[in-house]
Motif scaffolding. Sequence first.
Motif, PDB file in Angstrom:
ATOM      1  N   THR A 238       0.844  -1.195   0.000  1.00 63.82           N
ATOM      2  CA  THR A 238       0.000   0.000   0.000  1.00 63.82           C
ATOM      3  C   THR A 238       0.877   1.242   0.000  1.00 63.82           C
ATOM      4  O   THR A 238       2.046   1.212   0.413  1.00 63.82           O
ATOM      5  CB  THR A 238      -0.911   0.030   1.239  1.00 63.82           C
ATOM      6  N   ASP A 239       0.307   2.355  -0.417  1.00 62.85           N
ATOM      7  CA  ASP A 239       1.070   3.602  -0.432  1.00 62.85           C
ATOM      8  C   ASP A 239       1.527   3.978   0.972  1.00 62.85           C
ATOM      9  O   ASP A 239       2.665   4.427   1.170  1.00 62.85           O
ATOM     10  CB  ASP A 239       0.222   4.732  -1.023  1.00 62.85           C
ATOM     11  N   LYS A 240       0.639   3.812   1.953  1.00 58.84           N
ATOM     12  CA  LYS A 240       0.985   4.161   3.332  1.00 58.84           C
ATOM     13  C   LYS A 240       2.150   3.334   3.839  1.00 58.84           C
ATOM     14  O   LYS A 240       3.114   3.869   4.404  1.00 58.84           O
ATOM     15  CB  LYS A 240      -0.241   3.956   4.235  1.00 58.84           C
ATOM     16  N   ARG A 241       2.075   2.041   3.632  1.00 59.34           N
ATOM     17  CA  ARG A 241       3.151   1.154   4.090  1.00 59.34           C
ATOM     18  C   ARG A 241       4.434   1.424   3.304  1.00 59.34           C
ATOM     19  O   ARG A 241       5.530   1.415   3.872  1.00 59.34           O
ATOM     20  CB  ARG A 241       2.715  -0.304   3.939  1.00 59.34           C
ATOM     21  N   GLY A 281       5.893   0.949  17.137  1.00 57.58           N
ATOM     22  CA  GLY A 281       5.492   1.646  15.927  1.00 57.58           C
ATOM     23  C   GLY A 281       4.046   2.100  15.954  1.00 57.58           C
ATOM     24  O   GLY A 281       3.193   1.521  16.642  1.00 57.58           O
ATOM     25  N   GLN A 282       3.755   3.146  15.179  1.00 61.10           N
ATOM     26  CA  GLN A 282       2.409   3.726  15.117  1.00 61.10           C
ATOM     27  C   GLN A 282       1.611   3.011  14.040  1.00 61.10           C
ATOM     28  O   GLN A 282       1.867   3.158  12.842  1.00 61.10           O
ATOM     29  CB  GLN A 282       2.499   5.229  14.839  1.00 61.10           C
ATOM     30  N   LEU A 283       0.604   2.264  14.448  1.00 59.08           N
ATOM     31  CA  LEU A 283      -0.108   1.381  13.533  1.00 59.08           C
ATOM     32  C   LEU A 283      -0.840   2.122  12.427  1.00 59.08           C
ATOM     33  O   LEU A 283      -0.868   1.658  11.279  1.00 59.08           O
ATOM     34  CB  LEU A 283      -1.093   0.503  14.308  1.00 59.08           C
ATOM     35  N   ASP A 284      -1.445   3.272  12.732  1.00 61.35           N
ATOM     36  CA  ASP A 284      -2.209   3.969  11.697  1.00 61.35           C
ATOM     37  C   ASP A 284      -1.312   4.603  10.631  1.00 61.35           C
ATOM     38  O   ASP A 284      -1.812   5.113   9.630  1.00 61.35           O
ATOM     39  CB  ASP A 284      -3.153   5.006  12.304  1.00 61.35           C
ATOM     40  N   LEU A 285      -0.005   4.531  10.837  1.00 63.63           N
ATOM     41  CA  LEU A 285       0.942   4.992   9.820  1.00 63.63           C
ATOM     42  C   LEU A 285       1.577   3.830   9.067  1.00 63.63           C
ATOM     43  O   LEU A 285       2.463   4.033   8.239  1.00 63.63           O
ATOM     44  CB  LEU A 285       2.034   5.855  10.462  1.00 63.63           C
TER      45      LEU A 285
END
Length: 450
Positions: A238-241, A281-285
């Motif tokens: 995904t773009d976020k990942r 780590g920040q999961l929503d990122l």
Amino acid sequence: MKRQPTYLILLFLLFPILSSAQEKSYPNVLIILADDLGYHDVSYYNTPDIRTPNIDEIARQGIRFDNFYANSPVCSPSRASLLTGRYPEMVGVPGLIRNQVTDTFGYLTPGSQLLPALMKQAGYKTAIVGKWNLGLDMPNLPNQKGFDYFHGWLDDMLDDYWKHTRNGINFLRENGKPIIAEGHATDLFTSWAVDYLNTQIGSENPFFLYLAYTAPHAPIQPDAEFLAKVKAREPNITDKRAKLVALIEQMDDGIGKVISTLKANGQFKNTLIVFLSDNGGQLDLGANNGNVRDGKGTMYEGGIRIPACISWPEHIKPGTQSTEKLLLMDIYPTLAELAGLSVDHKIDGVSFASILKNSGSKMAPRPIFFIRREGGSYGGKISNAVVNDNFKLLQNTPTSPFELYDLTKDPLEQNNVIKTEEAKRVTLHRLLMKQMQKGGSVPWQKQEEQ
């Protein structure tokens, strides 16, 4: 004239050489601290979509710690523990230190003896490159806390990795001087660390370098080159990942450059390298904390479990692992022991130098505590947790009910046993209340003169 014995003459002639050798007998120390790096956002855990060969090499050449914890699920308290060897609330930093006075929840206790000041007692030259986040004004600036040299960022986070401001303010500094710099912050910190290592060539004293990256903390802004590589290699990402992975790989590339400099300078063989993160780590990122529960900011394992590894050529056996529960505050007494220093003031951390020598060594049983004070929905109150005898009692927010987990049977914290393990709940609650009372006696705001 009375003749001096030959051995005394030889000792006199050799004294400068022997003294120099003694000064260099302790290792150089390089602590590399990532910011919000997920527990499994390193490829040595076989995470399939990420490549961190330089971090992996530290683990491969040394020891990997699979149960290493931050003292807090957020930045400032963990950094306070790392550099003081104390629980963060015991040095006035139970929450984040920010430049907005209405939204800051810590003030480093005056008189706290930080690790660089201690290391100077063994002759170390001390430097910090990167993120400080333990104070914006005197007396809580890096140069007042034992660092000979500071080249980096004072505040909590960057609003932009290229513009280097926070709330419109430039917090880049070289020692006490504001500076303007061009480039991605991750690359700048790498370059400044390399520059510092080059100044230490030929020094008779060992160095202590604390390299604290802001990556991969938000905003997730990798260099376009690294992002393109990730997307080309991982077509289904995904773009976020992809952005997060690229930022982590950019940091790892910088770590490789720092290690290459150590080797080119002839410093590597006698350098102990410590790699850590300040929290999960920040999961929503898009962070990957493995299969443990939740992420940054929470009292669950994903908020406080961190990747950690240490190498030291010819001293730590390569490719070893430890599952002992360790905390960031344990770094302080460990490095003190390796530098031949005694710690004469109160600390909470415990040395694990024996594990570096023998990965099978065990730590004595102890309760361990975690804290976070915050504003917003927290209302300035705290969340906290305690682990003892592998049972964990936590209150994830100030208004949440307590939860109890048996980490031996339930490491993923899926089965709350607070109603069936009353004796354990009582024992852990008493431990936690005692810790809260001790921490509550320490001011966490600047004390105004009466």
